[in-house]
Motif scaffolding. Sequence first.
Motif, short mmCIF file in Angstrom:
data_model
loop_
_atom_site.label_atom_id
_atom_site.label_comp_id
_atom_site.label_asym_id
_atom_site.label_seq_id
_atom_site.Cartn_x
_atom_site.Cartn_y
_atom_site.Cartn_z
N MET A 95 9.17 -10.40 -18.24
CA MET A 95 9.01 -10.06 -17.19
C MET A 95 7.50 -9.93 -17.11
O MET A 95 6.91 -9.32 -17.07
N PRO A 96 6.99 -11.21 -15.57
CA PRO A 96 5.55 -10.88 -15.55
C PRO A 96 5.43 -9.65 -14.85
O PRO A 96 5.70 -8.77 -13.96
N ILE A 97 3.98 -9.60 -14.86
CA ILE A 97 3.43 -7.86 -13.69
C ILE A 97 2.64 -8.04 -12.80
O ILE A 97 1.68 -9.53 -12.68
N ASN A 98 3.14 -7.90 -11.74
CA ASN A 98 2.62 -8.44 -10.56
C ASN A 98 1.50 -7.34 -10.01
O ASN A 98 1.66 -6.46 -9.56
N PHE A 99 0.79 -7.84 -9.86
CA PHE A 99 -0.43 -6.77 -10.05
C PHE A 99 -0.66 -7.07 -8.33
O PHE A 99 -1.78 -5.74 -7.93
N LEU A 100 0.22 -7.91 -7.24
CA LEU A 100 -0.59 -7.05 -5.77
C LEU A 100 -0.05 -6.11 -5.61
O LEU A 100 0.70 -5.38 -5.92
N PRO A 101 -1.07 -5.67 -4.82
CA PRO A 101 -0.42 -4.48 -4.19
C PRO A 101 0.79 -3.80 -2.87
O PRO A 101 1.27 -5.21 -2.19
N LYS A 102 1.49 -2.83 -3.52
CA LYS A 102 2.94 -2.65 -2.72
C LYS A 102 2.53 -2.61 -1.74
O LYS A 102 1.33 -2.28 -0.83
N ASN A 103 3.38 -2.36 -0.52
CA ASN A 103 3.10 -2.09 1.20
C ASN A 103 3.08 -0.55 1.58
O ASN A 103 3.93 0.12 1.64
N VAL A 104 2.12 -0.22 0.42
CA VAL A 104 1.54 1.73 0.61
C VAL A 104 0.69 1.70 1.70
O VAL A 104 0.05 1.04 1.55
N LYS A 105 1.16 2.80 3.04
CA LYS A 105 -0.28 2.41 3.76
C LYS A 105 -0.73 3.73 3.76
O LYS A 105 -0.07 5.18 4.08
N PHE A 106 -1.43 3.73 2.80
CA PHE A 106 -2.63 5.35 2.76
C PHE A 106 -3.37 5.41 3.62
O PHE A 106 -3.18 6.80 3.55
N PHE A 107 -3.01 4.64 4.97
CA PHE A 107 -4.48 5.24 5.24
C PHE A 107 -3.18 6.20 6.75
O PHE A 107 -3.62 7.11 7.59
N GLU A 108 -1.63 5.66 6.20
CA GLU A 108 -0.73 6.04 7.72
C GLU A 108 -0.48 7.82 6.76
O GLU A 108 -0.70 8.55 7.63
N LEU A 109 -1.17 7.94 5.30
CA LEU A 109 -0.67 8.99 4.66
C LEU A 109 -1.68 9.72 4.73
O LEU A 109 -1.46 11.07 4.88
N PHE A 110 -2.87 9.65 4.97
CA PHE A 110 -4.45 10.24 5.23
C PHE A 110 -3.88 10.53 7.01
O PHE A 110 -3.69 11.64 6.60
N LYS A 111 -3.46 10.39 7.86
CA LYS A 111 -3.18 10.20 9.21
C LYS A 111 -2.26 11.45 9.32
O LYS A 111 -2.45 12.57 10.14
N ASP A 112 -0.72 11.04 8.74
CA ASP A 112 0.40 12.86 8.12
C ASP A 112 -0.50 13.87 7.58
O ASP A 112 -0.43 14.87 7.80
N GLU A 113 -1.37 13.79 6.62
CA GLU A 113 -2.29 14.80 5.99
C GLU A 113 -3.14 15.28 7.42
O GLU A 113 -3.09 16.74 7.24
N SER A 114 -3.71 14.98 8.09
CA SER A 114 -4.76 15.23 9.28
C SER A 114 -3.64 16.22 9.84
O SER A 114 -3.95 16.90 10.37
N GLU A 115 -2.69 15.41 10.65
CA GLU A 115 -1.91 16.54 11.76
C GLU A 115 -1.38 17.35 11.23
O GLU A 115 -1.04 18.45 11.73
N MET A 116 -0.97 17.60 9.27
CA MET A 116 -0.77 19.05 9.16
C MET A 116 -1.53 19.96 9.09
O MET A 116 -1.70 20.27 9.06
N LEU B 7 -1.09 5.76 -6.43
CA LEU B 7 -2.51 4.76 -7.09
C LEU B 7 -2.12 4.60 -8.38
O LEU B 7 -2.12 3.99 -8.98
N TYR B 8 -1.50 5.41 -8.72
CA TYR B 8 -1.17 5.71 -10.12
C TYR B 8 0.53 3.63 -10.07
O TYR B 8 0.10 3.59 -11.34
N ARG B 9 0.50 3.32 -9.40
CA ARG B 9 1.95 2.31 -9.29
C ARG B 9 0.96 1.45 -9.01
O ARG B 9 1.48 0.14 -9.02
N ASN B 10 0.07 0.82 -8.43
CA ASN B 10 -0.31 0.04 -7.67
C ASN B 10 -1.68 -0.37 -8.48
O ASN B 10 -2.15 0.67 -8.32
N PHE B 11 -1.98 -1.63 -9.07
CA PHE B 11 -3.11 -1.72 -9.55
C PHE B 11 -4.06 -2.33 -8.39
O PHE B 11 -5.22 -1.57 -8.71
N LEU B 12 -3.74 -2.49 -7.19
CA LEU B 12 -5.25 -3.38 -5.93
C LEU B 12 -4.48 -1.70 -4.70
O LEU B 12 -3.57 -1.77 -4.60
N THR B 13 -5.46 -1.66 -4.01
CA THR B 13 -5.89 -0.62 -3.66
C THR B 13 -6.84 -0.30 -2.42
O THR B 13 -8.15 -1.80 -2.76
N PRO B 14 -6.56 -0.38 -1.03
CA PRO B 14 -7.61 -1.01 -0.09
C PRO B 14 -8.63 -0.23 -0.50
O PRO B 14 -9.44 -0.95 0.32
#
Length: 209
Positions: free
Chosen positions: A1-22, A65-72
Amino acid sequence: MPINFLPKNVKFFELFKDESEMLEKAASSLVNLFEGKNDAEQACGEINELEDKCHQIVRTINHELYRNFLTPLDREDIHAISRRHYDVIHLIKAISIRIGLLNLPSVTSTAKELSKMLNVMVKEIKTLIDGLEKIKDMDNTIGKIEDMRKQGSTLVRIAYAELYEGPKENPADILYILQWTQIYDLILNAIEKTENLATVIEGIILKNG
């Protein structure tokens, strides 16, 4: 099975915003506690719940971060933003717990002012997170946070001087000094950690701009 190095649709910026809201909600709850709008049990409960949510966001970011090879952004930068949000909200929780445990008859005017200052600073953090996503200049916001940190440091020094002014022979006076010294130390630490978070975000914006 080929390894997919492309980033998944992980919205890191949205998670940052959630942290800021908390973080913003926790700082606002601390202001309400200091102003007497919420009792200690209610405020501690709210802040504890917000800290738990923030901790879950930190875990989510770590897992992604562990699951994604590429990050924004660089991986260490994502981790730094996430962790420093949690550091501040953890200190806010410590402050609220200390107030609840000590059962102080009143809150000093300086403590009220410092809590409001911290609240404003974390609101500015939300602005920085928006700027981070768009990679735009945030000099004015950084300047506001730095100025408030300086004002907070000055206020705490004045508060220390007032606490230790004059002779203290009554054991209750000594206890009062120790209690408020601990609380002021925690508030100042939270203010400094908030400025540190802002500095981290600024560095990332400059690096990626």
